[in-house]
Design a protein around this motif. Sequence first.
Motif, PDB file in Angstrom:
ATOM      1  N   TYR A   1       0.824  -1.202   0.000  1.00 47.68           N
ATOM      2  CA  TYR A   1       0.000   0.000   0.000  1.00 47.68           C
ATOM      3  C   TYR A   1       0.863   1.259   0.000  1.00 47.68           C
ATOM      4  N   LYS A   2       1.962   1.240   0.773  1.00 44.24           N
ATOM      5  CA  LYS A   2       2.858   2.405   0.830  1.00 44.24           C
ATOM      6  C   LYS A   2       3.515   2.659  -0.521  1.00 44.24           C
ATOM      7  N   LEU A   3       3.991   1.566  -1.132  1.00 44.12           N
ATOM      8  CA  LEU A   3       4.630   1.714  -2.442  1.00 44.12           C
ATOM      9  C   LEU A   3       3.647   2.259  -3.478  1.00 44.12           C
ATOM     10  N   MET A   4       2.426   1.708  -3.512  1.00 44.64           N
ATOM     11  CA  MET A   4       1.454   2.118  -4.515  1.00 44.64           C
ATOM     12  C   MET A   4       0.952   3.531  -4.262  1.00 44.64           C
ATOM     13  N   SER A   5       0.988   3.969  -2.998  1.00 42.11           N
ATOM     14  CA  SER A   5       0.536   5.333  -2.685  1.00 42.11           C
ATOM     15  C   SER A   5       1.474   6.373  -3.261  1.00 42.11           C
TER      16      SER A   5
ATOM     17  N   VAL B   1      -8.997   4.137  -1.297  1.00 45.36           N
ATOM     18  CA  VAL B   1      -9.153   2.698  -1.472  1.00 45.36           C
ATOM     19  C   VAL B   1      -8.508   1.950  -0.309  1.00 45.36           C
ATOM     20  N   VAL B   2      -7.300   2.362   0.052  1.00 47.99           N
ATOM     21  CA  VAL B   2      -6.604   1.735   1.178  1.00 47.99           C
ATOM     22  C   VAL B   2      -7.400   1.925   2.464  1.00 47.99           C
ATOM     23  N   PHE B   3      -7.960   3.126   2.632  1.00 47.64           N
ATOM     24  CA  PHE B   3      -8.743   3.418   3.836  1.00 47.64           C
ATOM     25  C   PHE B   3      -9.978   2.522   3.918  1.00 47.64           C
ATOM     26  N   ILE B   4     -10.678   2.380   2.773  1.00 44.18           N
ATOM     27  CA  ILE B   4     -11.887   1.549   2.764  1.00 44.18           C
ATOM     28  C   ILE B   4     -11.533   0.083   2.978  1.00 44.18           C
ATOM     29  N   ASN B   5     -10.468  -0.375   2.320  1.00 40.12           N
ATOM     30  CA  ASN B   5     -10.070  -1.780   2.460  1.00 40.12           C
ATOM     31  C   ASN B   5      -9.609  -2.131   3.870  1.00 40.12           C
ATOM     32  N   SER B   6      -9.152  -1.139   4.625  1.00 35.65           N
ATOM     33  CA  SER B   6      -8.674  -1.396   5.983  1.00 35.65           C
ATOM     34  C   SER B   6      -9.813  -1.608   6.983  1.00 35.65           C
ATOM     35  N   MET B   7     -11.057  -1.289   6.567  1.00 36.16           N
ATOM     36  CA  MET B   7     -12.196  -1.474   7.472  1.00 36.16           C
ATOM     37  C   MET B   7     -12.505  -2.962   7.633  1.00 36.16           C
ATOM     38  N   ASP B   8     -12.814  -3.352   8.869  1.00 37.62           N
ATOM     39  CA  ASP B   8     -13.102  -4.760   9.151  1.00 37.62           C
ATOM     40  C   ASP B   8     -14.342  -5.251   8.407  1.00 37.62           C
ATOM     41  N   VAL B   9     -15.372  -4.396   8.338  1.00 36.60           N
ATOM     42  CA  VAL B   9     -16.616  -4.781   7.655  1.00 36.60           C
ATOM     43  C   VAL B   9     -16.357  -5.039   6.178  1.00 36.60           C
ATOM     44  N   VAL B  10     -15.563  -4.179   5.568  1.00 38.63           N
ATOM     45  CA  VAL B  10     -15.252  -4.308   4.145  1.00 38.63           C
ATOM     46  C   VAL B  10     -14.503  -5.604   3.884  1.00 38.63           C
TER      47      VAL B  10
ATOM     48  N   MET C   1      -1.898  -5.875  -6.851  1.00 42.10           N
ATOM     49  CA  MET C   1      -1.009  -4.806  -7.336  1.00 42.10           C
ATOM     50  C   MET C   1      -1.566  -4.176  -8.604  1.00 42.10           C
ATOM     51  N   TYR C   2      -2.042  -5.026  -9.505  1.00 42.29           N
ATOM     52  CA  TYR C   2      -2.551  -4.499 -10.774  1.00 42.29           C
ATOM     53  C   TYR C   2      -3.780  -3.624 -10.546  1.00 42.29           C
ATOM     54  N   ARG C   3      -4.675  -4.069  -9.632  1.00 42.28           N
ATOM     55  CA  ARG C   3      -5.860  -3.266  -9.308  1.00 42.28           C
ATOM     56  C   ARG C   3      -5.452  -1.954  -8.649  1.00 42.28           C
ATOM     57  N   LEU C   4      -4.554  -2.049  -7.653  1.00 40.33           N
ATOM     58  CA  LEU C   4      -4.133  -0.840  -6.930  1.00 40.33           C
ATOM     59  C   LEU C   4      -3.432   0.136  -7.858  1.00 40.33           C
ATOM     60  N   ASN C   5      -2.724  -0.386  -8.848  1.00 43.52           N
ATOM     61  CA  ASN C   5      -2.050   0.504  -9.788  1.00 43.52           C
ATOM     62  C   ASN C   5      -3.058   1.347 -10.562  1.00 43.52           C
TER      63      ASN C   5
ATOM     64  N   TYR D   1      -5.477   6.855 -11.075  1.00 44.27           N
ATOM     65  CA  TYR D   1      -6.560   7.827 -10.967  1.00 44.27           C
ATOM     66  C   TYR D   1      -6.558   8.556  -9.619  1.00 44.27           C
ATOM     67  N   HIS D   2      -5.442   8.454  -8.881  1.00 45.73           N
ATOM     68  CA  HIS D   2      -5.264   9.156  -7.596  1.00 45.73           C
ATOM     69  C   HIS D   2      -6.340   8.763  -6.577  1.00 45.73           C
ATOM     70  N   LEU D   3      -6.679   7.467  -6.572  1.00 44.87           N
ATOM     71  CA  LEU D   3      -7.705   6.969  -5.647  1.00 44.87           C
ATOM     72  C   LEU D   3      -7.131   5.996  -4.627  1.00 44.87           C
ATOM     73  N   ILE D   4      -5.810   5.856  -4.620  1.00 42.37           N
ATOM     74  CA  ILE D   4      -5.209   4.812  -3.808  1.00 42.37           C
ATOM     75  C   ILE D   4      -5.460   5.021  -2.321  1.00 42.37           C
ATOM     76  N   LYS D   5      -5.389   6.254  -1.837  1.00 50.74           N
ATOM     77  CA  LYS D   5      -5.556   6.508  -0.401  1.00 50.74           C
ATOM     78  C   LYS D   5      -6.966   6.186   0.086  1.00 50.74           C
TER      79      LYS D   5
END
Length: 614
Positions: free
Chosen positions: A62-66, A221-230, A206-210, A215-219
């Motif tokens: 996540y850090k690298l892709m950000s 996306v990472v925030f949403i993916n970090s949620m337990d419910v998600v 990686m391919y999805r995160l790229n 499109y500058h949506l990585i942050k």
Amino acid sequence: MRLLSVLLFLIFTVSAQANVKYSPFIDSQIQLTYEMNDANISEEKASELVKKQEDMYEDELYKLMSDKNYYIKHIKDYSAEIFSLKKIISINKRAGNSYAVLRDEVQIKSYLIVRNINSMIKDVLVALDSKTIDLFESKLNQITAQNQNQLNTIVQNSDDYSNVLKIKSSGPGVLQAAQNNIREFYALQEVNNDVISYLYKFEDMMYRLNKFSKYHLIKPVVFINSMDVVQVVDKLLNPMGLSVIKIVIILLLILFIYALRKLFYILLEKYLINSDFLNEYAEDILLRTKKSIEFLIIIININMVAYVYNNFSSVGYLSQFFDILYTMVITYIIYVVINTIAALNLQKFEKDKTTVKGELINVGIKIINFFIFTIGFLFILYFAGVNLTAVLSGLGIGGFAVAFAAKDTISNFFGTLSILFSDVFSQGDWIEIDGREGNVVEIGLRVTTIRTFDNALIAIPNGTFASKDIKNWNKRKIGRRIKMKLGVKYDSKREDIQKAIVEIREMLQNHPEIATKNTIYEHIMQKRGRVAKLVSKDDLEGVKRTLLVYLDEFSDSSINILVYCFSKSVEWEDWLRTKQDVMERIMEIFEQNNLEFAFPSLSIYNETAKDNDL
């Protein structure tokens, strides 16, 4: 003194290199490797360490892709550190410090391994911009293979350090530092292989995160993916190729395209209204293209949903399908726009009675339509993967054969041009050719269709009109002929016949629907500045005002009077009405002059009886 300064600098450098940090992530992985390689580790502890390692790799991803671009541009290659160590090695070799030399040589190899890892990660980050995930997989295989070759080269050039590790050191010093570097060297080899393993494990992610990074949506996306419910919901959705992020993006895309559709209509309407050429057609174009544009927007929506569903990448066959679909819809929209403009112009020309022939526009639009669909078809072939160069070359080679086989078609095409430019007849005209008679329905590229008076439809090849006589009954402005032979009995008086002829002539000259020399007609050609050559203006435009009433002949059973005149109207019903009125008036004139119509009769004389009487 100068030599002492150099030595102090080198000693400080050696001390600093012993505690160097490659990166927080690499250093943590080295320590984790030490823990995993502990002989006394329990199975439970090993599982915890593996889970911890996976989480660390995911966080690092996540850090690298950000900040992917920053990492690509600022990759560390340790050239300065390696250069300094080589200088120190030279000094220690001359001084006979073998453990110091070993320590620094191993450290250089560790730097080379870390540099190899960094280079591999950089190449992978660059390869993520591949158009398809299949292409990325191919490049990933090449990059990891290159990494393994470099690692093998580094390891093969290394000695067996197991004996050095068995030596017991008396405490902190050069030997212990050398042993620490050796352990680190072995640990880095494992880290290198672990990095490769997780690259393949996180390949799709990686391919999805790229794409999100692009499109500058990585942050978010990472925030949403970090949620337990998600994470719980994603476990249910992942087998279907979906995720919470994908569903959110798909819904946002649908709303965005819907809003964009409204904006597109507003901009299109504004453009058409402000356009000098399309202004008068704006309303009709918008009305007739609305459904096609709606369908195009639906296709774009489906295409975007498929693109997101497929991890922001295009599938070859699916991309071809949508490209072909786009070509078909856009070709149809262009066809509708051009034909709308043509239809409105035809209506305008009919109202204005302009000299521009409607048939010329009609045939012209058919030629344009042919080219529109031909170009559209070529684009469809191109998107379907057909080699257009070979196709066009084949058309050129086969052109002579096609032209020979299609000579009748070519003849008909030039016959069409002859019809259009010779102005022999137009659509709607009543013509007669080769014994066939009717109203011209349409002048096409190949045939002209005629509706006969008994309501049959005849298609006549246009090449026929170049070699046959054509009679056009509509090429007349004034004068549809009325011709009669009035048979009067032989026992009629000469004075009565003469009087009747005079009265019929006067009746026709005074008749409101009969054309005479006094009938006024303003010549169109003269009005437009064109001068007829070789023929009279009346003959050129179809104006007949001849009026003749004369004693014509002595036939077998009657004395015939010729009535030859023209009605003003050329329309059939008007002509019939006028003709009927003329006939009724003639009957009245005959009655007033004691004349009777003759009918075919035969008189028989008996010559024998005549002689007996004598």
